[in-house]
Write a protein that holds these residues in place. Sequence first.
Motif, PDB file in Angstrom:
ATOM      1  N   SER A  22      25.693  -9.149  11.573  1.00 37.87           N
ATOM      2  CA  SER A  22      27.087  -8.716  11.560  1.00 37.87           C
ATOM      3  C   SER A  22      27.256  -7.494  12.447  1.00 37.87           C
ATOM      4  O   SER A  22      26.288  -6.843  12.827  1.00 37.87           O
ATOM      5  N   ALA A  24      28.373  -4.741  11.566  1.00 39.28           N
ATOM      6  CA  ALA A  24      27.902  -3.574  10.827  1.00 39.28           C
ATOM      7  C   ALA A  24      26.407  -3.370  11.041  1.00 39.28           C
ATOM      8  O   ALA A  24      25.950  -2.259  11.287  1.00 39.28           O
ATOM      9  N   GLU A  25      25.653  -4.460  10.992  1.00 38.11           N
ATOM     10  CA  GLU A  25      24.209  -4.325  11.163  1.00 38.11           C
ATOM     11  C   GLU A  25      23.858  -3.912  12.584  1.00 38.11           C
ATOM     12  O   GLU A  25      22.975  -3.082  12.799  1.00 38.11           O
ATOM     13  N   THR A  60      36.032  -0.525  10.037  1.00 34.42           N
ATOM     14  CA  THR A  60      35.487  -1.207   8.862  1.00 34.42           C
ATOM     15  C   THR A  60      33.984  -1.485   8.983  1.00 34.42           C
ATOM     16  O   THR A  60      33.220  -1.037   8.134  1.00 34.42           O
ATOM     17  N   ARG A  63      31.954   1.774   9.094  1.00 35.08           N
ATOM     18  CA  ARG A  63      31.778   2.434   7.800  1.00 35.08           C
ATOM     19  C   ARG A  63      30.644   1.785   7.017  1.00 35.08           C
ATOM     20  O   ARG A  63      29.843   2.467   6.370  1.00 35.08           O
ATOM     21  N   GLU A  64      30.580   0.454   7.086  1.00 33.82           N
ATOM     22  CA  GLU A  64      29.491  -0.219   6.386  1.00 33.82           C
ATOM     23  C   GLU A  64      28.144   0.178   6.982  1.00 33.82           C
ATOM     24  O   GLU A  64      27.175   0.407   6.255  1.00 33.82           O
ATOM     25  N   ARG A  67      27.153   3.504   5.695  1.00 38.94           N
ATOM     26  CA  ARG A  67      26.628   3.435   4.323  1.00 38.94           C
ATOM     27  C   ARG A  67      25.138   3.109   4.339  1.00 38.94           C
ATOM     28  O   ARG A  67      24.351   3.659   3.577  1.00 38.94           O
ATOM     29  N   LEU A  68      24.771   2.174   5.212  1.00 42.46           N
ATOM     30  CA  LEU A  68      23.358   1.817   5.309  1.00 42.46           C
ATOM     31  C   LEU A  68      22.530   3.047   5.665  1.00 42.46           C
ATOM     32  O   LEU A  68      21.508   3.332   5.040  1.00 42.46           O
ATOM     33  N   VAL A  71      21.922   5.508   2.869  1.00 46.43           N
ATOM     34  CA  VAL A  71      20.833   5.135   1.967  1.00 46.43           C
ATOM     35  C   VAL A  71      19.490   5.384   2.640  1.00 46.43           C
ATOM     36  O   VAL A  71      18.539   5.812   2.002  1.00 46.43           O
ATOM     37  N   ARG A  81      33.080  15.416   2.210  1.00 43.89           N
ATOM     38  CA  ARG A  81      32.963  13.998   2.571  1.00 43.89           C
ATOM     39  C   ARG A  81      33.102  13.753   4.058  1.00 43.89           C
ATOM     40  O   ARG A  81      33.614  12.735   4.464  1.00 43.89           O
TER      41      ARG A  81
END
Lengths: 235, 235
Positions: A22, A24-25, A60, A63-64, A67-68, A71, A81
Amino acid sequence: MADKNAWLLKLKKEGAVSPRQSLAEEAADNLREFILLEKLAPGTPIPERDISAALGISRTPLREAMRLLVVEGLIEYSSTRRPKVADPSLEEIIQYIKVLAALEALGGGIACVEASFVEINDILALNELMASNKITDPLEFFRLDMQFHTLIVEASKNEPLIETHRQYNARLWRARFISSRRTKGRETTLNEHKAISEALIKRNVAGMENAMRAHLYTTIENISEAKTKENNHET
Amino acid sequence: MADKNAWLLKLKKEGAVSPRQSLAEEAADNLREFILLEKLAPGTPIPERDISAALGISRTPLREAMRLLVVEGLIEYSSTRRPKVADPSLEEIIQYIKVLAALEALGGGIACVEASFVEINDILALNELMASNKITDPLEFFRLDMQFHTLIVEASKNEPLIETHRQYNARLWRARFISSRRTKGRETTLNEHKAISEALIKRNVAGMENAMRAHLYTTIENISEAKTKENNHET
DNA sequence: AAATCACTTCTTTTATACCATATTAAAATA
DNA sequence: TATTTTAATATGGTATAAAAGAAGTGATTT
């Protein structure tokens, strides 16, 4: 507009043949590279709009991706934030390395049992390449050093271990790189790698674990030294 | 509409006092709970729209939450990119536990040096509670068992270690819970906890590491046994 | 009757628009 | 002149809508 979409689509299909990746990845991979290669220095704010525009994607998937990386420990959020590239203190780095040492000791130990002869040979060959005087570029030497560790952990064939190790390595990449430029400890590194290699050949689990831990604790010393010098320079 | 917003706002402020928590993080916590408590069994598909509706949020934060859980290993994507609750095989679970054992051995070792007397007392008290015959509910016993391990790792005060340990624990929660119901090894558990506790009191690092590893390798055996029985039952 | 192809439907993926909040800059007052 | 307050702007958070892709279903053809 239709052209642009066709182009993106083609890129996507070519870029990720096996398990479709994706945006995101992809973005996470890109950002990780940027951070590791210091194109984004620690502490740099990461405004979502600018970065997504720079990568040519919308906010979108970006942002994902972020998040990765949170982590994984490469990105952190300020108290308000606002995301920025993580900037761990020396104390935190030392904590990371302690975990990394445990992971590599485990990986090395399992590798002593699980590694195929081909894998062992690859690792030995890499080590010999490093020991030869062919590598003059410090960055190249550093890359090979990292690869040496990665290959051993991968030889354990323990997937979660490999993945967690990769994450810790990513967090520590910058600190280790800086330390590798400052310290002239190539000799020490090579000796310790030799000890590790020999344990692997002999499939000596305990020896491997000890050698790995010793090697990483040397790393702690090197990084501490480099960091201290860095701070003194600044003041 | 204005009312609804005001209400949400209030909830948010109440729910996350210190570092304001986003809906994605809340959702991740919720989902994690659901998965751990088996409200969502392994292999269950997680359609975004249904879950987001069930949680009362839109799909954007839910997707971010799911990304978190993917990294944590609780959710995985099928080849057709349909998300489902992770369903690790016995081999994978064993690999997780090997890493967990290394992490807990490290944490326990550091705890032997870093733990305050208060922390040690808390751990000992917990162990005594478990050893007393007051705990009849297996689930409660299991929770205390988990907490015993967590407290020790937390006593190391190594933040990344604590976080990584938490993640591995989450992945293994279900497998360990099932095994805890099937095995009658309360006696064994208590003996091994006792060994761990004594090493902690004596601040005996090597003893702690050995005791921890032994305890986790018992866990591997228990889980293997439980899993085998489970499969036999199914066939 | 079986197989294949097209079409419809459902699910994920991406983009965009809106909202609340934090930061800043500017203006007004002490 | 300095400080405080207020307004404007920029940024992250959330929702929704549009796009792309996969799976299931039915019809048509061999």
